[in-house]
Design an enzyme around this catalytic site. Structure first.
Site, short mmCIF file in Angstrom:
data_model
loop_
_atom_site.label_atom_id
_atom_site.label_comp_id
_atom_site.label_asym_id
_atom_site.label_seq_id
_atom_site.Cartn_x
_atom_site.Cartn_y
_atom_site.Cartn_z
N CYS A 1 0.87 -1.17 0.00
CA CYS A 1 0.00 0.00 0.00
C CYS A 1 0.91 1.23 0.00
O CYS A 1 2.12 1.10 0.17
CB CYS A 1 -0.86 0.02 1.25
SG CYS A 1 -1.76 -1.52 1.50
N ARG B 1 1.37 1.31 -5.96
CA ARG B 1 1.53 0.34 -4.87
C ARG B 1 0.21 -0.36 -4.52
O ARG B 1 0.21 -1.30 -3.72
CB ARG B 1 2.08 1.03 -3.62
CG ARG B 1 3.42 1.69 -3.85
CD ARG B 1 3.87 2.42 -2.61
NE ARG B 1 4.27 1.49 -1.58
CZ ARG B 1 5.50 1.04 -1.41
NH1 ARG B 1 6.44 1.45 -2.19
NH2 ARG B 1 5.78 0.19 -0.45
N TRP C 1 -3.89 -1.81 -1.19
CA TRP C 1 -3.95 -3.10 -1.90
C TRP C 1 -4.32 -4.11 -0.82
O TRP C 1 -3.52 -4.41 0.07
CB TRP C 1 -2.61 -3.43 -2.53
CG TRP C 1 -2.66 -4.65 -3.38
CD1 TRP C 1 -3.03 -4.73 -4.69
CD2 TRP C 1 -2.29 -5.99 -3.01
NE1 TRP C 1 -2.93 -6.02 -5.14
CE2 TRP C 1 -2.48 -6.82 -4.13
CE3 TRP C 1 -1.83 -6.56 -1.82
CZ2 TRP C 1 -2.22 -8.18 -4.11
CZ3 TRP C 1 -1.57 -7.92 -1.80
CH2 TRP C 1 -1.78 -8.72 -2.94
N ASN D 1 1.10 0.06 5.89
CA ASN D 1 1.49 -0.73 4.71
C ASN D 1 2.16 -1.99 5.24
O ASN D 1 3.11 -1.90 6.02
CB ASN D 1 2.47 0.08 3.85
CG ASN D 1 3.17 -0.77 2.81
OD1 ASN D 1 2.61 -1.76 2.34
ND2 ASN D 1 4.39 -0.39 2.46
N GLY D 2 1.67 -3.17 4.83
CA GLY D 2 2.30 -4.42 5.30
C GLY D 2 1.29 -5.28 6.03
O GLY D 2 0.08 -5.12 5.86
N GLU E 1 7.52 -14.64 -20.20
CA GLU E 1 7.29 -13.21 -19.93
C GLU E 1 6.12 -12.71 -20.79
O GLU E 1 5.29 -11.94 -20.33
CB GLU E 1 8.58 -12.43 -20.21
CG GLU E 1 8.45 -10.92 -20.24
CD GLU E 1 8.00 -10.28 -18.94
OE1 GLU E 1 7.82 -11.00 -17.93
OE2 GLU E 1 7.78 -9.06 -18.93
N LYS F 1 2.79 -11.09 -19.24
CA LYS F 1 2.31 -9.75 -19.63
C LYS F 1 0.85 -9.82 -20.07
O LYS F 1 0.03 -9.01 -19.67
CB LYS F 1 3.12 -9.17 -20.78
CG LYS F 1 4.49 -8.63 -20.54
CD LYS F 1 4.58 -7.29 -19.86
CE LYS F 1 4.61 -7.46 -18.36
NZ LYS F 1 5.87 -7.75 -17.77
N GLU G 1 -1.54 -10.52 -17.13
CA GLU G 1 -1.63 -9.39 -16.21
C GLU G 1 -2.57 -8.31 -16.68
O GLU G 1 -3.33 -7.78 -15.88
CB GLU G 1 -0.26 -8.68 -16.14
CG GLU G 1 0.69 -9.09 -15.24
CD GLU G 1 1.85 -8.19 -14.98
OE1 GLU G 1 2.64 -7.95 -15.90
OE2 GLU G 1 1.98 -7.77 -13.83
N HIS H 1 5.52 -33.02 -25.24
CA HIS H 1 5.37 -33.77 -23.99
C HIS H 1 4.08 -33.41 -23.26
O HIS H 1 3.95 -33.70 -22.07
CB HIS H 1 6.60 -33.54 -23.10
CG HIS H 1 7.86 -33.99 -23.75
ND1 HIS H 1 8.18 -35.32 -23.92
CD2 HIS H 1 8.87 -33.28 -24.33
CE1 HIS H 1 9.34 -35.41 -24.56
NE2 HIS H 1 9.77 -34.20 -24.83
N LYS I 1 2.12 -2.61 -7.95
CA LYS I 1 3.44 -2.47 -8.58
C LYS I 1 4.52 -3.06 -7.69
O LYS I 1 5.46 -3.68 -8.16
CB LYS I 1 3.70 -1.00 -8.85
CG LYS I 1 5.02 -0.72 -9.56
CD LYS I 1 4.99 -1.20 -10.99
CE LYS I 1 6.30 -0.99 -11.71
NZ LYS I 1 6.40 -1.86 -12.88
#
Ligand code: M6R
Length: 608
Positions: A2, A27, A74, A98-99, A480, A484, A487, A503, A603
């Protein structure tokens, strides 16, 4: 995860708090709030969703308080409702956090038994009630915070204001970053210097365990034993970076387009271009010749940069590499030998799992070299040496320019290691440096493919699943690409090693599945061509990303060809990252998704 802000101003501060929060929205952005002290009383305004909702509410009923705190959230505990939004408050104080407070359940039970009434589902509310309880027992605000902090377990940063106190702001740091800004008769608190850049460039950072008492006259710092300590403000460069979208529609697109410049800038930091060799701007924390093994750890996109780096360290420096995602590495009890090296990759330098793995490796006697984008970050500060990616602030949640800068740094480090270990001759080093020097220009050429990629994205936007394939360094790049796309467009995607197709995943292929094949002309090109033919034989919709002639080599019908410039084989991933990013970006735009702030993400992931 946050964002926290606090301001002790001369005028009403609520709108300045929101201004600073806008710079922290990366954040987290599921709800936000502000609290100020008005007429001695705590006044709060909170809103679900993005900051504009909070801003709207504040405009309807502005606050007059000259001291205030704010938060962009968040969610970790409790849904992202207004009721769970910060600041949390009692009749005595308001707090932003935050946390995670790990022991919040025990504290909640204890405080409930004493009569505290909890109104949210958050862990943060226990902090408000704990400090209030201590104040009710007769402690002044700063004494109460000092007494409460040792009772809180976990990694967090906090900011407090108190009823009746128009000249007091208290902050604390246990594992999550917190910065103090110095103005003229005004003081600031923020999760990072970027948040405070509109107000001041004089910034001090709390060290691990510190807490700070701010008044308009300055700051008093204490360490975790409550001993007064000095934390000197330094001039921050955060304001030097323009945090706007320029003429681009989204930060992500702006950042994709910044890559020729930032990759070039990063390269110039590591390479003596005229001499054709790597010149590391720091002392290597180990003797490369003595290493028997290299460990790499990171999360998300930074991890995939590390995966590509593994190929380079093994091929160019003959150094065996063990790489694992940090959330696994930290709990795996992996034996690490004293004196070996761990490379930690992180854009933010604050990712909780990456930081914990760093600390674990350090406790095993490893030296730490961090590849980070934020020089003042916790990971940078706890490392033995720091290899900076000079990407500038990355605001889009989907990492783009930080990734290519990480690759640039890892390539330079692999060359340095290869030279030191006698694997690379001076001629081969010069050849590799020439390949690296060509990358900014080739990235610029690849950006010219935006239009055909935008056209192709209309087809991808209709898919419910997408498969990305690649070999060698294009394999992590395929992952990646899938990350992307997931997301920002929310389309399910997988990145696979093309050779692994038969396979299992080949069973997925039919005419509804777009298969994006990354096929640079490198050591694996011919093999990749065979894999393209396997997909075509099963009716897959192929998007071939390769050089001129790749399509002819494959000799199959494709949904689209993305014809890339000819790229030197060793570092093709740095250039092929561009179409991968543009495909995800345009697909999400076609689908009308929130590209810069996708749902459920943040982020900087400072919780585990
Ligand atoms: O700040 P970090 O590089 O440590 O962050 C690691 C991941 O959280 C990050 O790369 C994430 O996967 C990005 N959103 C990917 O675009």
């Amino acid at each position: 995860m946050c964002g926290i802000v606090g301001i002790l101003g001369k005028e009403p501060v609520a709108f300045d708090v929101v201004e600073a929060l806008k710079r922290l929205e990366y954040r987290g952005y599921d709800s936000a709030g502000v609290a100020t002290i008005e007429g001695g009383e705590i006044r709060r305004t909170r809103a679900e969703g993005k900051l504009k909702n909070l801003d709207g509410k504040l405009r309807e009923a502005p606050h007059q308080g000259r001291v205030g705190i704010g938060h962009t959230r968040w969610a970790t505990h409790g849904r992202p409702t207004e009721n769970n939004a910060h600041p949390h408050a009692t009749d005595r104080l308001a707090v932003v956090h935050n946390g995670i407070i790990e022991n919040f359940r025990e504290l909640r039970e204890e405080l409930t038994a004493k009569g505290a009434v909890f109104v949210s589902q958050t862990d943060t509310e226990v902090v408000a009630h704990l400090v209030t309880d201590l104040m009710k027992s007769g402690l002044a605000p700063r004494e109460a915070v000092a007494a409460a902090l040792p009772r809180l377990h976990g990694a967090f940063a906090l900011g407090f204001i108190f009823g009746g106190e128009d000249n007091l702001l208290i902050g604390a740091r246990r594992g999550a970053p917190l910065a103090v800004g110095y103005g003229e008769g005004e003081m600031y608190l923020g999760s990072d210097a970027l948040a405070l850049a509109p107000f001041t460039d004089r910034i001090a950072y709390l060290e691990e365990g510190d807490w700070v008492v701010l008044t308009r006259d300055g700051a008093q710092y204490f360490d975790e034993t409550n001993t007064p300590v000095t934390r000197k403000p330094q001039k921050s460069q955060a304001g030097a970076y323009l945090v706007d979208k320029g003429n681009h529609r989204h930060f992500m697109l702006k950042e994709i387009y910044e890559q020729p410049e930032v990759v070039g800038r990063t390269l110039a930091h590591y390479v003596d271009m005229s001499a054709g060799k790597v010149q590391l701007p720091f002392d290597a924390p180990v003797d490369w010749t003595k290493l028997t093994r290299l460990s790499i750890t990171a999360c998300g996109t930074a991890f995939l940069a590390g995966q590509i780096g593994k190929y380079w360290f093994e091929r160019l420096a003959k150094l065996p590499v063990e790489i694992d995602i940090a959330s696994e590495f930290r709990y795996r009890d992996a034996p690490l030998d004293d004196g070996q090296l761990m490379i930690v990759v992180s854009q933010s330098g604050e990712t909780a799992d990456t930081l914990a793995t760093l600390r674990y490796a350090k406790s095993c006697g490893n030296k730490i070299l961090s590849v980070v984008n934020v020089p003042t970050s916790t990971i940078a500060r706890e490392s033995d040496a720091v290899a900076l990616t000079l990407a500038g602030p990355e605001i889009g949640v989907a990492s783009t320019k930080a990734f290519t800068c990480q690759l640039t740094v890892l390539a330079s480090l692999a060359i340095a290691a290869g030279r030191a270990r006698g694997v690379l001759s001076a001629e081969r080093e010069a050849e590799l440096i020439n390949a690296l020097i060509a990358t900014p220009g080739l990235i610029a050429d690849a950006l010219k493919l935006e239009e055909p990629i935008a056209a192709l994205s209309h087809s991808l936007a209709k898919a419910s699943d997408v498969l990305y394939l690649g070999r060698g360094t294009s394999y992590p790049l395929a992952m990646e690409g899938a990350l992307k796309l997931k997301e920002i467009s929310y389309i399910h995607a997988e990145g696979y090693a093309a050779g692994e197709l038969k396979h299992g995943p080949i069973a997925l292929i039919d005419e509804t599945l777009p298969v994006i094949v990354l096929a640079p002309r490198d050591h694996w090109f011919e093999k990749t061509v065979s894999n393209v033919q396997e997909v075509a034989a099963r009716g897959g919709e192929i998007v071939l990303v390769g050089p001129q002639g790749a399509s002819e080599a494959c000799a199959v019908a494709t949904l689209a060809d993305v014809t890339m410039p000819e790229v030197p084989p060793d570092f093709s991933a740095i250039v092929y990252a561009v179409p991968v990013q543009l495909i995800a970006y345009h697909t999400a735009v076609v689908m009308g998704k929130d590209v810069d702030q996708p749902r459920n993400l943040a982020k900087s992931v400072t919780v585990e």
